[in-house]
Design a protein around this motif. Structure first.
Motif, PDB file in Angstrom:
ATOM      1  N   GLU A 150     -52.136  46.917 -63.440  1.00  0.00           N
ATOM      2  CA  GLU A 150     -53.397  47.306 -63.726  1.00  0.00           C
ATOM      3  C   GLU A 150     -54.111  46.456 -64.701  1.00  0.00           C
ATOM      4  OE1 GLU A 150     -55.549  50.015 -62.674  1.00  0.00           O
ATOM      5  OE2 GLU A 150     -54.232  49.788 -60.922  1.00  0.00           O
ATOM      6  N   CYS A 160     -57.915  44.948 -64.035  1.00  0.00           N
ATOM      7  CA  CYS A 160     -58.769  45.211 -65.091  1.00  0.00           C
ATOM      8  C   CYS A 160     -59.338  44.039 -65.419  1.00  0.00           C
ATOM      9  CB  CYS A 160     -58.364  45.940 -66.193  1.00  0.00           C
ATOM     10  SG  CYS A 160     -58.057  47.889 -65.740  1.00  0.00           S
ATOM     11  N   CYS A 196     -59.344  48.587 -69.586  1.00  0.00           N
ATOM     12  CA  CYS A 196     -58.397  49.099 -69.185  1.00  0.00           C
ATOM     13  C   CYS A 196     -57.619  50.125 -70.294  1.00  0.00           C
ATOM     14  CB  CYS A 196     -57.060  47.926 -69.294  1.00  0.00           C
ATOM     15  SG  CYS A 196     -55.746  48.191 -68.020  1.00  0.00           S
ATOM     16  N   ASN A 213     -56.597  54.229 -66.068  1.00  0.00           N
ATOM     17  CA  ASN A 213     -56.331  53.119 -64.971  1.00  0.00           C
ATOM     18  C   ASN A 213     -54.935  53.224 -64.915  1.00  0.00           C
ATOM     19  OD1 ASN A 213     -58.422  51.453 -67.222  1.00  0.00           O
ATOM     20  ND2 ASN A 213     -58.774  51.543 -64.766  1.00  0.00           N
TER      21      ASN A 213
END
Length: 150
Positions: free
Chosen positions: A118, A122, A129, A133
């Motif tokens: 993630e 991002c 983020c 997320n």
């Protein structure tokens, strides 16, 4: 050494780069890191059941070490930085980026992989983020697996 993905001005090294550097030594590594038309280099690191991520912002010539538990591994950062410098990249560590509150920390001992995926998503998409997320990241991984195998 394999670059696994090259989309949207992002290049992602495979997770064996650090082990290859440690095994061969920086001076014995190929020095062909192509950064043409590249905004970010992502270097995932896996050691002792834990994932972290090194991010190179090619345009700003910075390198950052992101760890979901907030741990900094100086030896890993040095090995990767030395390798990239030998390949012709002049980089400065971006502690401000690392220490910004842009990246949530994991709240357990098993989600580090989800977090670095993630983080990379991002960063590449220029999105903020958040912990939300991370929940969505877990769902995205589940759906990706289901799409392929179900």
């Amino acid at each position: 050494m394999a670059i696994l993905e090259e989309k949207h001005r992002v290049r992602c090294f495979d997770s064996f780069l650090l082990e290859e550097i440690k095994h061969r030594g920086v001076s014995n590594m190929p020095n062909n890191v192509n950064t043409a038309h590249t905004e970010f280099l992502f270097i995932p690191l896996h050691q002792q059941s834990h994932w972290s991520l090194i991010v190179v912002d090619v345009q700003r010539a910075t390198i950052s070490y992101l760890d979901p538990l907030g741990i900094f591994n100086e030896a890993n950062m040095k090995a990767i930085t030395d390798y990239l410098r030998r390949a012709g990249l002049s980089l400065v560590r971006d502690k401000q980026f690392e220490n910004s509150k842009k990246f949530p920390t994991q709240k357990n001992s098993y989600d580090c992989g989800v977090y670095i995926l993630e983080y990379a998503r991002c960063i590449a998409s220029h999105q903020r983020c958040t912990q939300a997320n991370m929940k969505k990241g877990r769902q995205n991984i589940k759906h990706s697996i289901e799409e392929v195998y179900l």
